[in-house]
Design a protein around this motif. Structure first.
Motif, PDB file in Angstrom:
ATOM      1  N   GLN A   1      14.705 -17.621 -31.041  1.00 38.62           N
ATOM      2  CA  GLN A   1      13.461 -18.321 -31.336  1.00 38.62           C
ATOM      3  C   GLN A   1      12.482 -18.109 -30.179  1.00 38.62           C
ATOM      4  O   GLN A   1      12.814 -18.333 -29.028  1.00 38.62           O
ATOM      5  N   VAL A   2      11.284 -17.696 -30.516  1.00 39.10           N
ATOM      6  CA  VAL A   2      10.264 -17.482 -29.489  1.00 39.10           C
ATOM      7  C   VAL A   2       9.706 -18.826 -29.042  1.00 39.10           C
ATOM      8  O   VAL A   2       9.372 -19.678 -29.862  1.00 39.10           O
ATOM      9  N   GLN A   3       9.590 -18.992 -27.745  1.00 41.21           N
ATOM     10  CA  GLN A   3       8.955 -20.186 -27.186  1.00 41.21           C
ATOM     11  C   GLN A   3       7.815 -19.756 -26.281  1.00 41.21           C
ATOM     12  O   GLN A   3       7.955 -18.807 -25.505  1.00 41.21           O
ATOM     13  N   LEU A   4       6.714 -20.472 -26.399  1.00 39.89           N
ATOM     14  CA  LEU A   4       5.514 -20.149 -25.632  1.00 39.89           C
ATOM     15  C   LEU A   4       5.065 -21.385 -24.876  1.00 39.89           C
ATOM     16  O   LEU A   4       4.985 -22.473 -25.452  1.00 39.89           O
ATOM     17  N   VAL A   5       4.737 -21.198 -23.605  1.00 36.71           N
ATOM     18  CA  VAL A   5       4.280 -22.314 -22.778  1.00 36.71           C
ATOM     19  C   VAL A   5       3.028 -21.889 -22.034  1.00 36.71           C
ATOM     20  O   VAL A   5       3.060 -20.934 -21.251  1.00 36.71           O
ATOM     21  N   GLU A   6       1.936 -22.619 -22.288  1.00 39.86           N
ATOM     22  CA  GLU A   6       0.668 -22.325 -21.628  1.00 39.86           C
ATOM     23  C   GLU A   6       0.529 -23.127 -20.338  1.00 39.86           C
ATOM     24  O   GLU A   6       1.097 -24.209 -20.201  1.00 39.86           O
ATOM     25  N   SER A   7      -0.282 -22.592 -19.440  1.00 40.25           N
ATOM     26  CA  SER A   7      -0.619 -23.312 -18.207  1.00 40.25           C
ATOM     27  C   SER A   7      -1.969 -22.814 -17.717  1.00 40.25           C
ATOM     28  O   SER A   7      -2.440 -21.749 -18.131  1.00 40.25           O
ATOM     29  N   GLY A   8      -2.592 -23.609 -16.852  1.00 36.66           N
ATOM     30  CA  GLY A   8      -3.824 -23.170 -16.211  1.00 36.66           C
ATOM     31  C   GLY A   8      -5.083 -23.864 -16.666  1.00 36.66           C
ATOM     32  O   GLY A   8      -6.170 -23.568 -16.151  1.00 36.66           O
ATOM     33  N   GLY A   9      -4.981 -24.769 -17.640  1.00 41.84           N
ATOM     34  CA  GLY A   9      -6.176 -25.466 -18.080  1.00 41.84           C
ATOM     35  C   GLY A   9      -6.681 -26.448 -17.037  1.00 41.84           C
ATOM     36  O   GLY A   9      -6.031 -26.693 -16.023  1.00 41.84           O
ATOM     37  N   GLY A  10      -7.865 -27.000 -17.298  1.00 44.66           N
ATOM     38  CA  GLY A  10      -8.419 -27.973 -16.375  1.00 44.66           C
ATOM     39  C   GLY A  10      -9.874 -28.245 -16.655  1.00 44.66           C
ATOM     40  O   GLY A  10     -10.408 -27.823 -17.682  1.00 44.66           O
ATOM     41  N   VAL A  11     -10.504 -28.944 -15.725  1.00 36.89           N
ATOM     42  CA  VAL A  11     -11.924 -29.271 -15.815  1.00 36.89           C
ATOM     43  C   VAL A  11     -12.675 -28.402 -14.820  1.00 36.89           C
ATOM     44  O   VAL A  11     -12.324 -28.376 -13.631  1.00 36.89           O
ATOM     45  N   VAL A  12     -13.679 -27.702 -15.307  1.00 35.10           N
ATOM     46  CA  VAL A  12     -14.469 -26.811 -14.452  1.00 35.10           C
ATOM     47  C   VAL A  12     -15.944 -27.014 -14.734  1.00 35.10           C
ATOM     48  O   VAL A  12     -16.325 -27.659 -15.716  1.00 35.10           O
ATOM     49  N   GLN A  13     -16.762 -26.429 -13.860  1.00 39.97           N
ATOM     50  CA  GLN A  13     -18.204 -26.479 -14.029  1.00 39.97           C
ATOM     51  C   GLN A  13     -18.670 -25.248 -14.794  1.00 39.97           C
ATOM     52  O   GLN A  13     -18.028 -24.189 -14.756  1.00 39.97           O
ATOM     53  N   ALA A  14     -19.796 -25.379 -15.472  1.00 33.82           N
ATOM     54  CA  ALA A  14     -20.390 -24.232 -16.148  1.00 33.82           C
ATOM     55  C   ALA A  14     -20.624 -23.120 -15.132  1.00 33.82           C
ATOM     56  O   ALA A  14     -21.089 -23.373 -14.021  1.00 33.82           O
ATOM     57  N   GLY A  15     -20.269 -21.898 -15.536  1.00 34.33           N
ATOM     58  CA  GLY A  15     -20.412 -20.763 -14.640  1.00 34.33           C
ATOM     59  C   GLY A  15     -19.155 -20.431 -13.859  1.00 34.33           C
ATOM     60  O   GLY A  15     -19.059 -19.345 -13.267  1.00 34.33           O
ATOM     61  N   ASP A  16     -18.197 -21.346 -13.849  1.00 35.40           N
ATOM     62  CA  ASP A  16     -16.939 -21.119 -13.131  1.00 35.40           C
ATOM     63  C   ASP A  16     -16.042 -20.132 -13.868  1.00 35.40           C
ATOM     64  O   ASP A  16     -16.292 -19.788 -15.036  1.00 35.40           O
ATOM     65  N   SER A  17     -14.993 -19.743 -13.183  1.00 32.99           N
ATOM     66  CA  SER A  17     -13.964 -18.881 -13.761  1.00 32.99           C
ATOM     67  C   SER A  17     -12.644 -19.640 -13.831  1.00 32.99           C
ATOM     68  O   SER A  17     -12.418 -20.593 -13.063  1.00 32.99           O
ATOM     69  N   LEU A  18     -11.784 -19.206 -14.744  1.00 36.14           N
ATOM     70  CA  LEU A  18     -10.483 -19.861 -14.920  1.00 36.14           C
ATOM     71  C   LEU A  18      -9.523 -18.849 -15.524  1.00 36.14           C
ATOM     72  O   LEU A  18      -9.934 -17.997 -16.317  1.00 36.14           O
ATOM     73  N   THR A  19      -8.268 -18.956 -15.135  1.00 37.96           N
ATOM     74  CA  THR A  19      -7.242 -18.083 -15.705  1.00 37.96           C
ATOM     75  C   THR A  19      -6.161 -18.916 -16.359  1.00 37.96           C
ATOM     76  O   THR A  19      -5.610 -19.833 -15.749  1.00 37.96           O
TER      77      THR A  19
END
Length: 127
Positions: A1-19
């Motif tokens: 069974q495939v399992q997927l786990v995301e990470s890296g979200g958050g609160v940022v300002q307009a114009g910022d970068s995020l991965t």
């Protein structure tokens, strides 16, 4: 069974970068095409970007093209989405998804094509 786990979200300002990162387990990642979808409040889940099992084929939604880069490191069982110049309208829950096979195919933008999903990670972009 495939399992997927995301990470890296958050609160940022307009114009910022995020991965964002997605870790896959339960299958050899080379054999699984993967994608990112997002769902904004009150809206349907929509395709953001996809990548084939070997990473040679990538597809992007016109909404993020030029601002996002999808990539994967199969040795680390990880797929990432690098986002730049974020806008308030990018605020959404971002989901990692995986197909049954290694190719994106013609149905890659369709939510229904993906049998495997992560729990999602929230990105909030403030103005």
């Amino acid at each position: 069974q495939v399992q997927l786990v995301e990470s890296g979200g958050g609160v940022v300002q307009a114009g910022d970068s995020l991965t964002l990162s997605c870790t896959i387990s339960g299958r050899d990642p080379v054999g699984v095409a993967m994608a990112w979808f997002r769902q904004a409040p009150g809206k349907q889940r929509e395709f953001v970007a996809g990548i084939s099992g070997l990473g040679e084929n990538t597809q992007y939604s016109w909404l993020v093209k030029g601002r996002c880069t999808i990539s994967r490191d199969n040795a680390k069982n990880t797929m990432t989405l690098q986002m730049s110049r974020l806008k308030p309208e990018d605020t959404a829950v971002f989901y990692c998804a995986a197909l049954q096979g290694p190719e994106l195919g013609f149905a890659f933008p369709m939510e229904s094509a993906y049998p495997y999903w992560g729990q999602g990670t929230q990105i909030t972009v403030s103005s």
